[in-house]
Design a protein around this motif. Structure first.
Motif, PDB file in Angstrom:
ATOM      1  N   VAL A   1       0.835  -1.203   0.000  1.00 51.06           N
ATOM      2  CA  VAL A   1       0.000   0.000   0.000  1.00 51.06           C
ATOM      3  C   VAL A   1       0.869   1.250   0.000  1.00 51.06           C
ATOM      4  O   VAL A   1       0.602   2.214  -0.739  1.00 51.06           O
ATOM      5  N   ILE A   2       1.937   1.249   0.782  1.00 55.73           N
ATOM      6  CA  ILE A   2       2.835   2.409   0.826  1.00 55.73           C
ATOM      7  C   ILE A   2       3.495   2.633  -0.525  1.00 55.73           C
ATOM      8  O   ILE A   2       3.564   3.767  -1.012  1.00 55.73           O
ATOM      9  N   VAL A   3       3.960   1.560  -1.156  1.00 60.13           N
ATOM     10  CA  VAL A   3       4.589   1.684  -2.479  1.00 60.13           C
ATOM     11  C   VAL A   3       3.585   2.217  -3.483  1.00 60.13           C
ATOM     12  O   VAL A   3       3.904   3.081  -4.307  1.00 60.13           O
ATOM     13  N   ASP A   4       2.352   1.741  -3.416  1.00 56.39           N
ATOM     14  CA  ASP A   4       1.320   2.223  -4.336  1.00 56.39           C
ATOM     15  C   ASP A   4       1.031   3.706  -4.109  1.00 56.39           C
ATOM     16  O   ASP A   4       0.883   4.470  -5.062  1.00 56.39           O
ATOM     17  N   LEU A   5       0.956   4.130  -2.852  1.00 56.48           N
ATOM     18  CA  LEU A   5       0.683   5.538  -2.563  1.00 56.48           C
ATOM     19  C   LEU A   5       1.828   6.441  -3.000  1.00 56.48           C
ATOM     20  O   LEU A   5       1.610   7.597  -3.357  1.00 56.48           O
ATOM     21  N   LEU A   6       3.039   5.925  -2.963  1.00 60.81           N
ATOM     22  CA  LEU A   6       4.193   6.713  -3.396  1.00 60.81           C
ATOM     23  C   LEU A   6       4.367   6.717  -4.914  1.00 60.81           C
ATOM     24  O   LEU A   6       5.239   7.400  -5.423  1.00 60.81           O
ATOM     25  N   GLY A   7       3.552   5.965  -5.606  1.00 59.95           N
ATOM     26  CA  GLY A   7       3.589   5.984  -7.061  1.00 59.95           C
ATOM     27  C   GLY A   7       4.367   4.850  -7.677  1.00 59.95           C
ATOM     28  O   GLY A   7       4.554   4.806  -8.880  1.00 59.95           O
TER      29      GLY A   7
ATOM     30  N   LYS B   1       4.027  -5.557  -6.038  1.00 60.07           N
ATOM     31  CA  LYS B   1       3.796  -6.887  -6.606  1.00 60.07           C
ATOM     32  C   LYS B   1       2.312  -7.185  -6.689  1.00 60.07           C
ATOM     33  O   LYS B   1       1.850  -7.770  -7.646  1.00 60.07           O
ATOM     34  N   GLN B   2       1.550  -6.780  -5.682  1.00 57.35           N
ATOM     35  CA  GLN B   2       0.125  -7.054  -5.665  1.00 57.35           C
ATOM     36  C   GLN B   2      -0.569  -6.321  -6.813  1.00 57.35           C
ATOM     37  O   GLN B   2      -1.411  -6.880  -7.488  1.00 57.35           O
ATOM     38  N   ILE B   3      -0.195  -5.108  -7.070  1.00 55.74           N
ATOM     39  CA  ILE B   3      -0.817  -4.339  -8.135  1.00 55.74           C
ATOM     40  C   ILE B   3      -0.410  -4.891  -9.494  1.00 55.74           C
ATOM     41  O   ILE B   3      -1.211  -4.964 -10.411  1.00 55.74           O
ATOM     42  N   ASP B   4       0.853  -5.333  -9.625  1.00 53.89           N
ATOM     43  CA  ASP B   4       1.279  -5.944 -10.876  1.00 53.89           C
ATOM     44  C   ASP B   4       0.500  -7.217 -11.158  1.00 53.89           C
ATOM     45  O   ASP B   4       0.150  -7.490 -12.298  1.00 53.89           O
TER      46      ASP B   4
END
Length: 100
Positions: A51-57, A61-64
């Protein structure tokens, strides 16, 4: 005289062995629960980091995994390093250059 000393030493040795066996049995009962708890904490920490990686742009792995096969969101491509970024990003997540 030698009989008293040997009896006391063997009694202490047997007591130490019994204590070791009792502690081993207790550990054998509780170790699976500790491993399960540590496993669940690691899974939760990975989800939070995604979630933090997604929020930082970044791309987690989960989103991929969710985006395999189809691109549902439009992206910007960095001219310098060819990294795909979100549309709302102004700087590249990889090299930091300004996006067009």
């Amino acid at each position: 005289m030698f009989g008293i000393g040997n009896g006391a030493v063997s009694g202490i040795l047997i007591l130490i062995i019994y204590i070791f066996i009792i502690l081993s049995a207790i550990m054998a009962i509780f170790i699976p629960f500790w491993i399960y708890r540590i496993r669940n904490e690691a899974i939760r920490a990975n989800r939070r980091l995604d979630v933090i990686v997604d929020l930082l742009g970044g791309k987690s792995k989960q989103i991929d995994r969710l985006a395999i096969g189809s691109r549902s969101k439009p992206t910007k491509t960095c001219l310098r390093c060819q990294t795909e970024n979100r549309m709302e990003d102004t700087n590249c997540i990889s090299c930091g250059s300004i996006l067009p």
